[in-house]
Design a protein around this motif. Sequence first.
Motif, PDB file in Angstrom:
ATOM      1  N   GLY A 162      -4.160   5.408   4.811  1.00 31.75           N
ATOM      2  CA  GLY A 162      -4.674   4.788   3.598  1.00 31.75           C
ATOM      3  C   GLY A 162      -3.729   4.944   2.423  1.00 31.75           C
ATOM      4  O   GLY A 162      -2.583   5.362   2.556  1.00 31.75           O
ATOM      5  N   TYR A 168      -7.249  -0.654  -5.752  1.00 32.36           N
ATOM      6  CA  TYR A 168      -8.326  -0.012  -5.009  1.00 32.36           C
ATOM      7  C   TYR A 168      -7.729   0.977  -4.011  1.00 32.36           C
ATOM      8  O   TYR A 168      -6.541   0.918  -3.677  1.00 32.36           O
ATOM      9  CB  TYR A 168      -9.179  -1.057  -4.282  1.00 32.36           C
ATOM     10  CG  TYR A 168      -8.448  -1.818  -3.195  1.00 32.36           C
ATOM     11  CD1 TYR A 168      -8.518  -1.423  -1.858  1.00 32.36           C
ATOM     12  CD2 TYR A 168      -7.679  -2.945  -3.501  1.00 32.36           C
ATOM     13  CE1 TYR A 168      -7.846  -2.111  -0.863  1.00 32.36           C
ATOM     14  CE2 TYR A 168      -7.001  -3.643  -2.513  1.00 32.36           C
ATOM     15  CZ  TYR A 168      -7.086  -3.221  -1.206  1.00 32.36           C
ATOM     16  OH  TYR A 168      -6.418  -3.901  -0.224  1.00 32.36           O
ATOM     17  N   ALA A 169      -8.575   1.891  -3.541  1.00 39.76           N
ATOM     18  CA  ALA A 169      -8.134   2.926  -2.610  1.00 39.76           C
ATOM     19  C   ALA A 169      -8.629   2.609  -1.212  1.00 39.76           C
ATOM     20  O   ALA A 169      -9.755   2.129  -1.028  1.00 39.76           O
ATOM     21  CB  ALA A 169      -8.658   4.285  -3.054  1.00 39.76           C
ATOM     22  N   GLU A 170      -7.768   2.875  -0.229  1.00 34.76           N
ATOM     23  CA  GLU A 170      -8.148   2.757   1.180  1.00 34.76           C
ATOM     24  C   GLU A 170      -8.094   4.150   1.794  1.00 34.76           C
ATOM     25  O   GLU A 170      -7.065   4.823   1.722  1.00 34.76           O
ATOM     26  CB  GLU A 170      -7.198   1.807   1.925  1.00 34.76           C
ATOM     27  CG  GLU A 170      -7.348   0.352   1.522  1.00 34.76           C
ATOM     28  CD  GLU A 170      -6.547  -0.569   2.423  1.00 34.76           C
ATOM     29  OE1 GLU A 170      -5.838  -0.048   3.308  1.00 34.76           O
ATOM     30  OE2 GLU A 170      -6.632  -1.794   2.233  1.00 34.76           O
ATOM     31  N   ARG A 171      -9.199   4.581   2.369  1.00 32.29           N
ATOM     32  CA  ARG A 171      -9.284   5.930   2.927  1.00 32.29           C
ATOM     33  C   ARG A 171      -8.677   5.979   4.331  1.00 32.29           C
ATOM     34  O   ARG A 171      -8.406   4.967   4.945  1.00 32.29           O
ATOM     35  CB  ARG A 171     -10.749   6.372   2.986  1.00 32.29           C
ATOM     36  CG  ARG A 171     -11.502   6.236   1.673  1.00 32.29           C
ATOM     37  CD  ARG A 171     -10.915   7.127   0.606  1.00 32.29           C
ATOM     38  NE  ARG A 171     -11.625   6.997  -0.669  1.00 32.29           N
ATOM     39  CZ  ARG A 171     -11.260   7.610  -1.783  1.00 32.29           C
ATOM     40  NH1 ARG A 171     -10.198   8.396  -1.785  1.00 32.29           N
ATOM     41  NH2 ARG A 171     -11.958   7.427  -2.898  1.00 32.29           N
ATOM     42  N   GLY A 172      -8.491   7.177   4.810  1.00 29.75           N
ATOM     43  CA  GLY A 172      -8.007   7.349   6.161  1.00 29.75           C
ATOM     44  C   GLY A 172      -6.572   7.827   6.228  1.00 29.75           C
ATOM     45  O   GLY A 172      -5.875   7.954   5.215  1.00 29.75           O
ATOM     46  N   ARG A 173      -6.131   8.093   7.454  1.00 26.53           N
ATOM     47  CA  ARG A 173      -4.790   8.655   7.680  1.00 26.53           C
ATOM     48  C   ARG A 173      -3.703   7.757   7.124  1.00 26.53           C
ATOM     49  O   ARG A 173      -2.703   8.221   6.594  1.00 26.53           O
ATOM     50  CB  ARG A 173      -4.594   8.878   9.179  1.00 26.53           C
ATOM     51  CG  ARG A 173      -3.250   9.465   9.533  1.00 26.53           C
ATOM     52  CD  ARG A 173      -3.129   9.685  11.028  1.00 26.53           C
ATOM     53  NE  ARG A 173      -1.827  10.217  11.381  1.00 26.53           N
ATOM     54  CZ  ARG A 173      -1.440  10.435  12.642  1.00 26.53           C
ATOM     55  NH1 ARG A 173      -2.288  10.176  13.643  1.00 26.53           N
ATOM     56  NH2 ARG A 173      -0.240  10.925  12.900  1.00 26.53           N
ATOM     57  N   ARG A 182       0.846  -1.187   0.000  1.00 23.27           N
ATOM     58  CA  ARG A 182       0.000   0.000   0.000  1.00 23.27           C
ATOM     59  C   ARG A 182       0.879   1.234   0.000  1.00 23.27           C
ATOM     60  O   ARG A 182       1.829   1.323   0.784  1.00 23.27           O
ATOM     61  CB  ARG A 182      -0.913   0.027   1.218  1.00 23.27           C
ATOM     62  CG  ARG A 182      -1.878   1.213   1.232  1.00 23.27           C
ATOM     63  CD  ARG A 182      -2.656   1.310   2.540  1.00 23.27           C
ATOM     64  NE  ARG A 182      -3.391   0.090   2.840  1.00 23.27           N
ATOM     65  CZ  ARG A 182      -3.080  -0.744   3.822  1.00 23.27           C
ATOM     66  NH1 ARG A 182      -2.022  -0.488   4.593  1.00 23.27           N
ATOM     67  NH2 ARG A 182      -3.797  -1.823   4.057  1.00 23.27           N
ATOM     68  N   SER A 200       0.658   5.719  -0.598  1.00 24.02           N
ATOM     69  CA  SER A 200      -0.155   6.910  -0.827  1.00 24.02           C
ATOM     70  C   SER A 200       0.163   7.493  -2.194  1.00 24.02           C
ATOM     71  O   SER A 200       1.186   7.187  -2.813  1.00 24.02           O
ATOM     72  CB  SER A 200       0.122   7.954   0.256  1.00 24.02           C
ATOM     73  OG  SER A 200       1.454   8.444   0.130  1.00 24.02           O
TER      74      SER A 200
END
Length: 324
Positions: free
Chosen positions: A57, A50-55, A18, A20
Amino acid sequence: MRADRLVSLVLLLRQHGRLSATALARELEVSTRTVLRDIEALSAAGVPVYAERGRHGGFALLPGFQTELTGLNHDEALALLVAGSRRGAQTFGLGSALASAMRKVVDALPASYRATAAGAARRLLIDPDTDLLSRRRVVEEVPDAIVAEVRRAVFAGHKLRIHYAAVDQTPKWRTVDPIGLVTVRDQGYLLATRSGADRTYRLTRVLAAEELAEPAQRPDRVDMDRAWQERSTRFRTGGDQVTVVVRMTPARRDDLVGTALAVLAEEADADGQLRLEVTFQDSRHAEWALWHLGTAAEALDPRWLRDLLRDRAAAIASHYGVSS
């Protein structure tokens, strides 16, 4: 090219799990907007990103999206990773391409080799920036645009027009037939011919370059190692070289040999001291090399060099003499 960047983006996500958009932009040397457009293009092409949201992510690939390169054993994988740490690619303007290639190699390794090979490579340091005495390597930068133009002409077999600044001369435009590129101790050189005569150009002295459409006049096949050896020999035996006989302590031999052009003769005296006959590029080169060896070496011949070193030592002693 965008296709290459998309492949690199996928490989980065495979290796790191993962990342950013900011981290991807930094690795790919593009803007975050470009990264977001590339992510959309990959999704449209069916790549499971796919995207993972959050600080904490970022973007990631679905598990299992992986290929392997079979046939490589551990030592072969390690050799590739170590080769990726060499500086030649930087000299020839291929640093970013090398980084991309090494990402592909690491990504394609079988899982059983990937972690161990990468870990082993981190325990090897090739050509650090400083030596044990904290002396820094002098690396001269060549603008990417210039080295790319030179490289294209070499590979395409086209004539090359260069604006070259030879030592103590006004820069001039020259049209040459490029033969190949050489890197020695972080210095890049262009081997070429000009009007049929061999020429060697230091890349850091090329102020501008232009690949021409006209085919270069050069042989279809070339032995670069032999070509470099021949030119090195001519360089060492031409110009204003001087030959010096030196008596010195064996502990400093490598320091002398490392600065001399060539060692013509060497023998040990009865007291264990070494007597060498070496050549230098000119009188200033010889004086500089012997001065830096201090009392560990003594110039026996020629006489004028002994006089230069004596006068220089006397001037230093006078400068640091007892003041009133």
